[in-house]
Motif scaffolding. Structure first.
Motif, PDB file in Angstrom:
ATOM      1  N   HIS A 136       0.907  -1.135   0.173  1.00 36.34           N
ATOM      2  CA  HIS A 136      -0.092   0.197   0.616  1.00 36.34           C
ATOM      3  C   HIS A 136       1.371   1.554   0.114  1.00 36.34           C
ATOM      4  O   HIS A 136       0.666   2.130   1.141  1.00 36.34           O
ATOM      5  N   GLU A 141       4.655   8.807   0.217  1.00 38.18           N
ATOM      6  CA  GLU A 141       6.293   8.160   1.001  1.00 38.18           C
ATOM      7  C   GLU A 141       6.676   7.801  -0.061  1.00 38.18           C
ATOM      8  O   GLU A 141       7.241   8.009  -0.631  1.00 38.18           O
ATOM      9  N   ASP A 210       9.209   4.311   4.174  1.00 45.87           N
ATOM     10  CA  ASP A 210       8.344   3.334   4.241  1.00 45.87           C
ATOM     11  C   ASP A 210       7.381   2.198   4.020  1.00 45.87           C
ATOM     12  O   ASP A 210       7.230   1.088   4.199  1.00 45.87           O
ATOM     13  N   VAL A 230       8.556   3.556  10.885  1.00 46.38           N
ATOM     14  CA  VAL A 230       8.264   3.135  11.905  1.00 46.38           C
ATOM     15  C   VAL A 230       6.788   3.435  11.179  1.00 46.38           C
ATOM     16  O   VAL A 230       6.450   4.057  10.181  1.00 46.38           O
ATOM     17  N   SER A 231       5.898   2.319  10.886  1.00 47.83           N
ATOM     18  CA  SER A 231       4.814   1.676  10.679  1.00 47.83           C
ATOM     19  C   SER A 231       5.476   0.720   9.051  1.00 47.83           C
ATOM     20  O   SER A 231       4.609   0.867   8.838  1.00 47.83           O
ATOM     21  N   GLY A 232       6.755   1.135   8.480  1.00 49.11           N
ATOM     22  CA  GLY A 232       7.007   0.129   7.321  1.00 49.11           C
ATOM     23  C   GLY A 232       6.903  -0.776   7.350  1.00 49.11           C
ATOM     24  O   GLY A 232       6.153  -1.520   7.496  1.00 49.11           O
ATOM     25  N   ARG A 233       7.357  -1.431   5.943  1.00 53.06           N
ATOM     26  CA  ARG A 233       6.446  -2.912   5.076  1.00 53.06           C
ATOM     27  C   ARG A 233       7.363  -2.985   4.322  1.00 53.06           C
ATOM     28  O   ARG A 233       7.851  -1.995   3.923  1.00 53.06           O
ATOM     29  N   LYS A 255       9.398  -1.129  15.561  1.00 51.72           N
ATOM     30  CA  LYS A 255       8.752  -0.322  14.274  1.00 51.72           C
ATOM     31  C   LYS A 255       7.335   0.223  14.041  1.00 51.72           C
ATOM     32  O   LYS A 255       7.226   0.420  12.944  1.00 51.72           O
ATOM     33  N   ARG A 256       6.908  -0.705  15.101  1.00 49.40           N
ATOM     34  CA  ARG A 256       4.997  -1.566  13.815  1.00 49.40           C
ATOM     35  C   ARG A 256       5.407  -2.053  12.479  1.00 49.40           C
ATOM     36  O   ARG A 256       4.462  -1.355  11.926  1.00 49.40           O
ATOM     37  N   ALA A 257       6.416  -2.665  12.551  1.00 51.92           N
ATOM     38  CA  ALA A 257       6.508  -3.026  11.237  1.00 51.92           C
ATOM     39  C   ALA A 257       5.842  -4.355  10.554  1.00 51.92           C
ATOM     40  O   ALA A 257       5.816  -4.804  11.592  1.00 51.92           O
ATOM     41  N   ALA A 258       5.454  -4.648   8.821  1.00 54.21           N
ATOM     42  CA  ALA A 258       5.565  -5.647   8.334  1.00 54.21           C
ATOM     43  C   ALA A 258       6.533  -6.316   7.760  1.00 54.21           C
ATOM     44  O   ALA A 258       6.596  -5.507   6.726  1.00 54.21           O
TER      45      ALA A 258
END
Length: 325
Positions: A136, A141, A210, A230-233, A255-258
């Motif tokens: 996404h 980004e 990102d 942070v919140s990276g994929r 990092k709340r990453a995926a």
């Protein structure tokens, strides 16, 4: 018909041109008279004996092609004999004919010649599905593309720029980085001389990327997580750097990453059809208006498939190497 076969796994010399039975389109399939195919690293793995085709698919290499429809199987609608098309394949592109599910067929984009269109299906479907449908990527980004001068990389740079993202690339040497810059890359990182983690942090004021599109795998896993915002994929689509690595899960959670990993070849037909439909809707207009174009390094006759594999194996190319029938 004539096709490139692999009687025994091995080096490029394992590719043997031979007479093989003509394919017949099954229900829901079309038969394509192949004009051209393109070389993907998956073809190299198949040649080496490491990546077998999915059950029921063609045993010959080639994950994409362009050509003309010569026959329709039962239940096919929306296509006609004589249509100029390109297609995403599970195998069989290195041949004079191939049968393919109709949901994996695309019209040749306006303004593009038939041979060049062979360089589109695999890269557009891979990039759109991973960077946009799964990770996404949004306007504004930052996308980091490893192997920015590859077929996948050159398409990822263009599509990300087209939707308003900032693009960083890694590539080997100034010549390849210059080509990436021509396509719109904003941040150029020579992986031979620079640490991409430091460079991406520097270029983003410490924030990181990102989205990262990664073809390396294990070798880059820990560094990719460090390079994420942070919140990276992190989207892993290749394993050139190995399949096993240790990962500090605390760093990932902080990092709340995926992390996602996805290929195309073995996906169910309905998933492939959905990806192809999304590419036709979102990417084909960008190609038609000239914002995005396939990058073809060179074309070679199909009989010289072994040489094409040597070129790709040595990374002596930018974009795609195309084989013409």
């Amino acid at each position: 018909m004539r096709a490139i076969t692999i009687p025994e796994p091995g080096g490029p010399e394992a590719l043997v041109r031979a007479d093989v039975p003509d394919p017949q389109p099954a229900e829901g399939e079309v038969l394509i008279e192949v004009a051209a195919s393109a070389v993907n690293r998956a073809d190299l793995l198949q040649r080496q004996g490491f990546y077998d085709p999915p059950p029921g698919s063609s045993p010959y290499p080639g994950l994409e092609c362009s050509g003309r429809i010569t026959a329709l199987g039962p239940g096919v609608h929306g296509w006609a004999v004589g249509d100029e098309v390109c297609a995403l394949l599970a195998g069989g592109g290195y041949a004079e004919q191939v049968a393919v599910p109709a949901g994996q067929v695309l019209p040749v984009p306006a303004g593009l010649d038939l041979v060049t269109a062979a360089a589109l299906p695999e890269v557009t479907c891979t990039v759109w599905s991973n960077v946009f449908m799964i990770a996404h990527l949004r306007p504004g980004e930052t996308l980091l593309v490893h192997g920015g001068a590859s077929g996948i990389g050159t398409m990822a740079v263009q599509l990300a720029k087209a939707v308003g993202a900032r693009v960083a690339v890694t590539a080997g040497g100034p010549e390849k980085l210059a080509r990436c810059a021509e396509l719109g890359a904003d941040i150029l990182i020579d992986y031979r001389e620079q640490d991409f983690v430091q460079e991406i942090r520097k270029a983003t004021d410490g924030a990181g990327a990102d989205v990262i599109l990664d073809i390396i795998g294990a070798k880059y896993l820990q560094r990719n997580v460090k390079a994420l915002a942070v919140s990276g994929r992190l989207a892993i689509i290749g394993l050139q750097g190995g399949v096993k690595a240790e990962l500090n899960l605390a760093a990932l959670m902080a990092k709340r990453a995926a992390i996602t990993g996805a290929g195309l070849r073995a996906r169910p037909l309905n998933e492939k059809a959905a990806i192809v439909a999304a590419v036709r809707e979102h990417v084909w207009p960008l190609i038609a208006n000239g914002q995005v174009r396939p990058i073809v390094d060179r074309t070679l006759p199909m009989a010289e498939a072994a040489e094409a594999h040597r070129i790709v194996e040595a990374s002596a190319h930018v974009g795609k190497v195309v084989l013409t029938v």
